[in-house]
Design a protein around this motif. Structure first.
Motif, PDB file in Angstrom:
ATOM      1  N   ALA A   1     -34.865 -44.020  55.877  1.00 11.72           N
ATOM      2  CA  ALA A   1     -35.380 -44.655  57.214  1.00 11.72           C
ATOM      3  C   ALA A   1     -36.513 -46.005  56.762  1.00 11.72           C
ATOM      4  O   ALA A   1     -37.076 -46.821  57.493  1.00 11.72           O
ATOM      5  CB  ALA A   1     -35.086 -44.664  57.833  1.00 11.72           C
ATOM      6  N   ILE A   2     -38.018 -44.969  56.558  1.00 12.19           N
ATOM      7  CA  ILE A   2     -38.762 -45.109  56.291  1.00 12.19           C
ATOM      8  C   ILE A   2     -38.895 -45.991  54.642  1.00 12.19           C
ATOM      9  O   ILE A   2     -39.848 -46.735  54.586  1.00 12.19           O
ATOM     10  CB  ILE A   2     -39.710 -43.558  55.452  1.00 12.19           C
ATOM     11  CG1 ILE A   2     -39.910 -42.861  57.056  1.00 12.19           C
ATOM     12  CG2 ILE A   2     -41.164 -43.777  55.323  1.00 12.19           C
ATOM     13  CD1 ILE A   2     -40.387 -43.581  57.898  1.00 12.19           C
ATOM     14  N   TYR A   3     -38.667 -45.682  54.302  1.00 11.83           N
ATOM     15  CA  TYR A   3     -38.495 -46.240  52.378  1.00 11.83           C
ATOM     16  C   TYR A   3     -37.818 -47.650  52.722  1.00 11.83           C
ATOM     17  O   TYR A   3     -38.413 -49.105  51.936  1.00 11.83           O
ATOM     18  CB  TYR A   3     -38.011 -45.840  51.100  1.00 11.83           C
ATOM     19  CG  TYR A   3     -38.118 -44.578  50.776  1.00 11.83           C
ATOM     20  CD1 TYR A   3     -40.000 -44.814  50.294  1.00 11.83           C
ATOM     21  CD2 TYR A   3     -38.283 -43.337  50.280  1.00 11.83           C
ATOM     22  CE1 TYR A   3     -40.788 -43.758  49.784  1.00 11.83           C
ATOM     23  CE2 TYR A   3     -39.095 -42.364  50.788  1.00 11.83           C
ATOM     24  CZ  TYR A   3     -39.945 -42.567  50.203  1.00 11.83           C
ATOM     25  OH  TYR A   3     -41.045 -41.356  49.405  1.00 11.83           O
ATOM     26  N   GLU A   4     -37.076 -47.805  53.773  1.00  7.40           N
ATOM     27  CA  GLU A   4     -36.544 -48.862  54.139  1.00  7.40           C
ATOM     28  C   GLU A   4     -37.027 -50.018  54.683  1.00  7.40           C
ATOM     29  O   GLU A   4     -37.169 -51.310  54.075  1.00  7.40           O
ATOM     30  CB  GLU A   4     -34.841 -49.310  54.170  1.00  7.40           C
ATOM     31  CG  GLU A   4     -33.624 -49.933  54.648  1.00  7.40           C
ATOM     32  CD  GLU A   4     -32.049 -50.039  55.342  1.00  7.40           C
ATOM     33  OE1 GLU A   4     -32.129 -50.974  55.697  1.00  7.40           O
ATOM     34  OE2 GLU A   4     -32.109 -48.534  55.725  1.00  7.40           O
TER      35      GLU A   4
ATOM     36  N   ASN B   1     -38.063 -48.636  46.439  1.00  5.13           N
ATOM     37  CA  ASN B   1     -37.407 -49.071  45.823  1.00  5.13           C
ATOM     38  C   ASN B   1     -36.427 -47.777  45.273  1.00  5.13           C
ATOM     39  O   ASN B   1     -35.236 -47.461  45.924  1.00  5.13           O
ATOM     40  CB  ASN B   1     -36.622 -50.357  44.542  1.00  5.13           C
ATOM     41  CG  ASN B   1     -36.837 -51.298  45.893  1.00  5.13           C
ATOM     42  OD1 ASN B   1     -35.998 -51.545  46.792  1.00  5.13           O
ATOM     43  ND2 ASN B   1     -38.147 -51.879  45.996  1.00  5.13           N
ATOM     44  N   VAL B   2     -37.010 -47.084  44.025  1.00  6.14           N
ATOM     45  CA  VAL B   2     -35.982 -46.001  43.619  1.00  6.14           C
ATOM     46  C   VAL B   2     -36.021 -44.892  44.333  1.00  6.14           C
ATOM     47  O   VAL B   2     -35.152 -44.352  44.921  1.00  6.14           O
ATOM     48  CB  VAL B   2     -37.157 -45.161  41.930  1.00  6.14           C
ATOM     49  CG1 VAL B   2     -36.583 -43.785  42.253  1.00  6.14           C
ATOM     50  CG2 VAL B   2     -37.284 -46.415  41.110  1.00  6.14           C
ATOM     51  N   TYR B   3     -37.099 -44.530  45.066  1.00  2.86           N
ATOM     52  CA  TYR B   3     -36.961 -43.261  46.634  1.00  2.86           C
ATOM     53  C   TYR B   3     -35.810 -43.898  47.861  1.00  2.86           C
ATOM     54  O   TYR B   3     -35.273 -43.057  47.747  1.00  2.86           O
ATOM     55  CB  TYR B   3     -38.273 -43.056  46.525  1.00  2.86           C
ATOM     56  CG  TYR B   3     -38.706 -41.894  46.260  1.00  2.86           C
ATOM     57  CD1 TYR B   3     -38.698 -40.458  47.112  1.00  2.86           C
ATOM     58  CD2 TYR B   3     -40.288 -41.967  44.815  1.00  2.86           C
ATOM     59  CE1 TYR B   3     -38.732 -39.423  45.748  1.00  2.86           C
ATOM     60  CE2 TYR B   3     -40.219 -40.874  44.320  1.00  2.86           C
ATOM     61  CZ  TYR B   3     -40.053 -39.644  44.590  1.00  2.86           C
ATOM     62  OH  TYR B   3     -40.246 -37.919  44.470  1.00  2.86           O
ATOM     63  N   LEU B   4     -35.780 -45.291  48.011  1.00  4.37           N
ATOM     64  CA  LEU B   4     -34.887 -45.312  48.941  1.00  4.37           C
ATOM     65  C   LEU B   4     -33.880 -45.106  48.156  1.00  4.37           C
ATOM     66  O   LEU B   4     -32.641 -44.855  48.643  1.00  4.37           O
ATOM     67  CB  LEU B   4     -35.132 -47.434  49.090  1.00  4.37           C
ATOM     68  CG  LEU B   4     -33.915 -47.952  50.063  1.00  4.37           C
ATOM     69  CD1 LEU B   4     -34.031 -46.999  51.203  1.00  4.37           C
ATOM     70  CD2 LEU B   4     -34.436 -49.037  50.446  1.00  4.37           C
ATOM     71  N   GLY B   5     -33.225 -45.296  47.135  1.00  2.36           N
ATOM     72  CA  GLY B   5     -32.148 -45.650  46.115  1.00  2.36           C
ATOM     73  C   GLY B   5     -31.825 -43.912  46.008  1.00  2.36           C
ATOM     74  O   GLY B   5     -30.319 -43.884  45.865  1.00  2.36           O
ATOM     75  N   ILE B   6     -32.904 -43.052  45.955  1.00  2.00           N
ATOM     76  CA  ILE B   6     -32.228 -41.430  45.256  1.00  2.00           C
ATOM     77  C   ILE B   6     -31.782 -41.082  46.806  1.00  2.00           C
ATOM     78  O   ILE B   6     -30.936 -39.602  47.143  1.00  2.00           O
ATOM     79  CB  ILE B   6     -33.300 -40.717  44.468  1.00  2.00           C
ATOM     80  CG1 ILE B   6     -34.588 -40.848  45.160  1.00  2.00           C
ATOM     81  CG2 ILE B   6     -33.013 -41.226  43.164  1.00  2.00           C
ATOM     82  CD1 ILE B   6     -35.125 -40.179  44.075  1.00  2.00           C
ATOM     83  N   SER B   7     -32.246 -41.546  47.874  1.00  2.00           N
ATOM     84  CA  SER B   7     -32.673 -41.270  49.804  1.00  2.00           C
ATOM     85  C   SER B   7     -31.372 -40.805  50.363  1.00  2.00           C
ATOM     86  O   SER B   7     -30.374 -40.098  50.485  1.00  2.00           O
ATOM     87  CB  SER B   7     -33.548 -41.402  50.488  1.00  2.00           C
ATOM     88  OG  SER B   7     -35.145 -41.053  50.002  1.00  2.00           O
ATOM     89  N   LEU B   8     -30.857 -42.092  49.657  1.00  2.00           N
ATOM     90  CA  LEU B   8     -29.329 -42.733  49.909  1.00  2.00           C
ATOM     91  C   LEU B   8     -28.179 -42.201  49.422  1.00  2.00           C
ATOM     92  O   LEU B   8     -27.045 -42.168  50.065  1.00  2.00           O
ATOM     93  CB  LEU B   8     -29.432 -44.667  49.968  1.00  2.00           C
ATOM     94  CG  LEU B   8     -30.315 -45.282  51.282  1.00  2.00           C
ATOM     95  CD1 LEU B   8     -30.307 -46.493  50.864  1.00  2.00           C
ATOM     96  CD2 LEU B   8     -29.497 -45.015  52.490  1.00  2.00           C
ATOM     97  N   TYR B   9     -29.072 -41.968  47.933  1.00  2.00           N
ATOM     98  CA  TYR B   9     -27.565 -41.069  47.209  1.00  2.00           C
ATOM     99  C   TYR B   9     -27.581 -39.651  47.866  1.00  2.00           C
ATOM    100  O   TYR B   9     -26.195 -39.182  48.245  1.00  2.00           O
ATOM    101  CB  TYR B   9     -28.050 -41.379  45.921  1.00  2.00           C
ATOM    102  CG  TYR B   9     -27.251 -40.594  45.072  1.00  2.00           C
ATOM    103  CD1 TYR B   9     -25.707 -40.935  44.636  1.00  2.00           C
ATOM    104  CD2 TYR B   9     -27.660 -39.449  44.913  1.00  2.00           C
ATOM    105  CE1 TYR B   9     -25.118 -40.217  44.446  1.00  2.00           C
ATOM    106  CE2 TYR B   9     -27.296 -38.330  44.226  1.00  2.00           C
ATOM    107  CZ  TYR B   9     -25.412 -38.378  43.114  1.00  2.00           C
ATOM    108  OH  TYR B   9     -24.532 -37.606  42.757  1.00  2.00           O
ATOM    109  N   TYR B  10     -27.991 -39.351  47.821  1.00  3.61           N
ATOM    110  CA  TYR B  10     -28.087 -37.936  47.822  1.00  3.61           C
ATOM    111  C   TYR B  10     -27.638 -36.995  49.739  1.00  3.61           C
ATOM    112  O   TYR B  10     -27.100 -36.730  49.980  1.00  3.61           O
ATOM    113  CB  TYR B  10     -29.594 -36.794  48.052  1.00  3.61           C
ATOM    114  CG  TYR B  10     -30.161 -36.871  46.127  1.00  3.61           C
ATOM    115  CD1 TYR B  10     -28.942 -35.982  45.978  1.00  3.61           C
ATOM    116  CD2 TYR B  10     -30.855 -37.185  45.993  1.00  3.61           C
ATOM    117  CE1 TYR B  10     -29.159 -35.845  44.775  1.00  3.61           C
ATOM    118  CE2 TYR B  10     -31.393 -36.845  44.412  1.00  3.61           C
ATOM    119  CZ  TYR B  10     -30.098 -36.037  44.004  1.00  3.61           C
ATOM    120  OH  TYR B  10     -30.920 -35.964  43.055  1.00  3.61           O
ATOM    121  N   ALA B  11     -27.838 -37.863  50.678  1.00  5.25           N
ATOM    122  CA  ALA B  11     -27.205 -38.673  51.121  1.00  5.25           C
ATOM    123  C   ALA B  11     -26.300 -38.464  52.000  1.00  5.25           C
ATOM    124  O   ALA B  11     -25.219 -38.376  53.187  1.00  5.25           O
ATOM    125  CB  ALA B  11     -28.020 -39.294  52.230  1.00  5.25           C
TER     126      ALA B  11
END
Length: 555
Positions: free
Chosen positions: A404-407, A422-432
């Motif tokens: 939510a922060i990275y979005e 963007n990298v952290y947004l992608g991996i955050s959503l993946y690991y979620a």
């Protein structure tokens, strides 16, 4: 009687000379950024001689530059009623008009300031130039025009040359700025600000070592000239920011030089607040909290102190103090709230709602996110400060909250952390979603993750890990064609790097993952292809049970 008249005239002449010297001393104090001393000198002049229009004008300028508009206006209006040099005060009123974007009113006031000028007068043109430069809405071209009028009358006037240098600098005309500063110092070798500005030009060009040499030349001439230490401090700070390998040493140099600068000013509340602003820049929050508490003990009236206390208390882990300080500050309508205030308030609310195991109360997170959104709405580049907070949430495995922060931060393509966020947004959503039972993954969130890595590849086409994550994401989405496409792209890009890369254990592990995933994707449609890829895995990792079991099952 004649003797008495002569004696009276002599007293008047002596008083005039004394006032002129006091004005000169006040201007020297202003140049040295000793504003409290300058105010005291000017108030003494006005008390002794209320008819001194220039003293009222110069004092009004100090208040205006410190954003105390009401006090500035009082002195300008008093100055207009004075007998001597009252016309200068129209220039101060003109700058207030410029600040309010009322150019027509400003020009009318400048017209009143210049209408009775004598043929050889230049001060009015110089001060009008300064007004255009110092306005909240600067107009450097108009400043240059006014200053050229002064220089047409006095080509070697050092103040006019210095000020036109400032105008050229503001207009990004580095060459003419350099020439003007050099000529100003040649015309008056005691004008240290002109020589200092040569270093400022080098600092702006990121020639930090050369800028430091230039500032040290000023110190050689006069080690007591305070502003040069402020410039040194800012140069070391910028050098630390632009070259992280120098950060530790240069940030310490920055702090040391800023403390030296403070020791040469008047230690007024204004200078302490400038010090606090600098401590925020260099992220010395321990010192900031100490400074803020001292300021509160001295002055419980100025609300800005609570901003400093809020920031430092948050950074030092005193969340309750941070929350109270910032909530008290932002709720007062007259306080000049900035984006960073809401940013820290949002962070503090989330931190307050975080349990020891890292889980976050939903209502606390939403309340904090609302304040963070307010910050971004006020200043879009505030998103540059979100990355570290997102990483902290990610580290606590609060993946949805981190996302939510990275979005928020990835909505701004101009911010400096756009690629990383963007990298952290992608991996955050993946690991979620990675450990959810089959068929329960959030498809919308994973689609966002995939899009984040697409943006990464646009911004940095050589970031090969993006293909690996896109393969993993599409694995969760059960899109066989995209699983194959992205993992094959990862293997191809990695193989192209050569034998040294392929020999790394971490790389081998990822290639095995890629072959297994491609094999699994082919298993339902092309068994031969599937077996081929599982066998590739076994070449790299003969003990890989998944690949071995899959080959047996497919035969």
């Amino acid at each position: 009687m004649n003797k008495f008249k002569i004696f009276s005239l002599a007293l008047v002449a002596t008083a005039s000379v004394a006032n002129a010297q006091d004005i000169k001393e006040a201007k020297k104090a202003i140049d040295a950024e000793q504003f409290q001393k300058a105010k005291s000198l000017l108030k003494s002049i006005i008390k002794a001689k209320p008819s001194d229009g220039e003293a009222n004008f110069v004092l009004g300028n100090i208040y205006l530059n410190q954003s105390v508009i009401d006090s500035a206006k009082i002195y300008y209006l008093n100055g207009i009623e004075a007998a001597d040099k009252k016309n200068l005060n129209y220039i101060g009123l003109g700058q207030i008009d410029l600040d309010n974007k009322n150019t027509a009113a400003a020009q009318a006031n400048f017209g009143l300031a210049t209408k009775d000028m004598k043929r050889k007068d230049v001060d009015e043109y110089i001060y009008i130039g300064k007004a255009y430069i110092n306005s909240n809405n600067p107009d450097y071209n108009s400043a240059i025009t006014s200053l050229k009028r002064a220089l047409a009358i006095e080509p070697q006037n050092p103040t006019a040359l210095l000020t036109i240098g400032d105008a050229y600098y503001g207009a990004n005309n580095q060459n003419d700025a350099y020439k003007a500063y050099r000529d100003a110092f040649t015309a008056d070798p005691t004008l240290l600000r002109a020589k200092m500005q040569l270093g400022v030009l080098l600092k702006g060009a990121k020639s930090y070592d050369e800028a430091i040499k230039a500032f040290n030349e000023v110190i050689t001439i006069n080690a007591g000239y305070g502003p040069v230490y402020r410039e040194l401090a800012e140069t070391y700070y910028k050098w630390a920011r632009n070259k992280p390998s120098t950060a530790k040493t240069n940030l310490q140099n920055a702090i040391t030089n800023y403390e030296k600068y403070l020791s040469l000013t008047d230690y007024s509340l204004d200078s302490k607040m400038r010090h606090a602003d600098f401590l925020i820049l260099v992220k010395d929050y321990k010192s900031l909290e100490t400074v803020a508490n001292k300021m509160i003990a001295e002055d419980k009236v100025n609300p800005r102190i609570y901003r400093y206390l809020g920031y430092s208390a948050y950074e030092n882990g005193n969340i309750d103090v941070a929350l109270k300080s910032l909530e008290d500050y932002v709720k007062v309508p007259n306080n000049k709230v900035i984006a960073k205030d809401y940013l820290y308030l949002g962070f503090a609310k989330i931190k307050k709602g975080t349990a020891a195991d890292g889980t976050i109360e939903a209502s606390a997170f939403e309340a904090g996110l609302t304040d963070i959104k307010k910050a971004v709405a006020m200043e879009p580049l505030a998103v540059e400060d979100l990355g570290d907070f997102g990483k902290e949430l990610f580290g606590k495995k609060q993946y949805n909250q981190a996302a939510a922060i990275y979005e928020l931060s990835t909505t701004n393509t101009e911010q400096k952390n756009y690629l990383n966020d963007n990298v952290y947004l992608g991996i955050s959503l993946y690991y979620a979603n990675a450990n959810k039972p089959a068929g329960t993954a959030d498809a919308a969130a994973l689609t966002k993750a995939d899009a984040a890595f697409d943006r990464v590849l646009v911004a940095s086409p050589t970031y090969d890990e993006a293909y690996l994550y896109k393969g993993r994401i599409n694995n969760l989405l059960e899109k066989d064609d995209l699983i194959i496409k992205n993992y094959e792209e990862y293997v191809a890009k990695t193989t192209a790097k050569g034998a040294e890369e392929l020999a790394k254990p971490a790389t081998v592990k990822k290639i095995v993952e890629s072959y297994n995933s491609i094999g699994a994707a082919y298993a339902n449609t092309d068994k031969a292809k599937a077996v081929e890829y599982f066998n590739k895995s076994l070449v790299l990792d003969p003990a890989n049970k998944y690949a071995a079991d899959s080959v047996k099952a497919l035969k």
